[in-house]
Scaffold this motif. Structure first.
Motif, short mmCIF file in Angstrom:
data_model
loop_
_atom_site.label_atom_id
_atom_site.label_comp_id
_atom_site.label_asym_id
_atom_site.label_seq_id
_atom_site.Cartn_x
_atom_site.Cartn_y
_atom_site.Cartn_z
N THR A 94 -8.55 -3.98 18.09
CA THR A 94 -8.04 -4.98 17.14
C THR A 94 -8.45 -6.40 17.51
OG1 THR A 94 -5.94 -5.03 18.36
CG2 THR A 94 -6.06 -3.59 16.43
N SER A 101 -4.50 -4.99 12.58
CA SER A 101 -3.61 -4.08 13.31
C SER A 101 -3.42 -2.76 12.58
CB SER A 101 -2.26 -4.76 13.55
OG SER A 101 -1.66 -5.13 12.32
N GLY A 104 -6.31 -0.75 13.25
CA GLY A 104 -6.25 -0.38 14.66
C GLY A 104 -5.35 0.82 14.90
#
Length: 236
Positions: A94, A101, A104
């Motif tokens: 990330t 996120s 991620g």
């Protein structure tokens, strides 16, 4: 920065990409000159990341910030492959350019946690699970450039701006005429390339707001224009 390369993309208010060629020592030296020029012209210290792709360049910029011994300039090409592997293995996915996120978390569910994990993943599989954009990131992490320097931003039909910082102080009318002549030619080229006609041309110059002393600025408007036969724009 634009005077150091024919290819420059102004990515944001405080970030820019330029295209360079040369050996690792030559490029590091250029990076140091860029830092010196920006500091002299604006008073702002910057860091320079150098690599074979935009994604790796962003990673190099992080390295320039983290390792003070580099003097603000990091070239990933100066590292041995095993050292670069350690850098990428220590970079969370990330922290890479363009990976939020939420993405991620999806990558983590596939046991992809670091930049090295993503680089070593099968590119076509990544494209199938995510998108062609993520596939390009995989290639970029391998040093294969997929995102060229866009030195011509999308045209705004209502205005065209050609703006540059002076590399040295301009202190005489002759110097200013020379600089404005060059900038006017480049702006005219962009107008022709985009098939645009303008009713108003303005020229604006100012001293640096980041240097001590009084700040001065001046702007001139040229409103009576005609379309010359060769496509240039001139004043009546």
């Amino acid at each position: 920065m634009g005077r150091h390369s024919a290819w420059q993309e102004v990515y944001s208010i405080d970030e820019s990409f330029i295209g360079l060629r040369g050996t690792v020592p030559e490029l590091i030296a250029t990076g140091k000159r860029i830092r010196e020029d920006v500091l002299r012209c604006t008073g702002i210290p910057v860091r320079v990341g150098i690599a074979r792709s935009k994604t790796l360049t962003k990673l190099a910029s992080r390295g320039a910030k983290a390792d003070l011994s580099l003097g603000g300039v990091c070239h990933l090409g100066s590292y041995a492959p095993d050292h670069l592997d350690r850098i990428m293995d220590g970079t969370h996915v990330t922290d890479l350019w363009g990976i939020a996120s939420r993405t991620g978390k999806r990558l983590a569910a596939m046991n992809i946690h670091t930049a090295k994990d993503l680089r070593d993943a099968e590119a076509k599989w990544i494209r199938k699970k995510f998108s062609v954009v993520m596939e390009r990131t995989v290639h970029e992490l391998r040093g294969i450039p997929c995102l060229p320097v866009e030195d011509e931003p999308p045209a705004h039909q209502d205005q065209l701006i050609f703006s540059r910082s002076f590399s040295q102080p301009v202190t005489t009318p002759a110097q200013m005429r020379q600089v404005l002549s060059i900038y006017a030619q480049r702006a005219s080229t962009r107008l022709r390339d985009r098939g645009l006609v303008v009713p108003v041309v303005s020229a604006w110059a100012a001293t640096s707001r980041f240097k001590k002393g009084e700040h001065h600025s001046q702007q001139f408007m040229f409103e009576e224009l005609i379309d010359h036969l060769d496509g240039d724009y001139v004043q009546h």
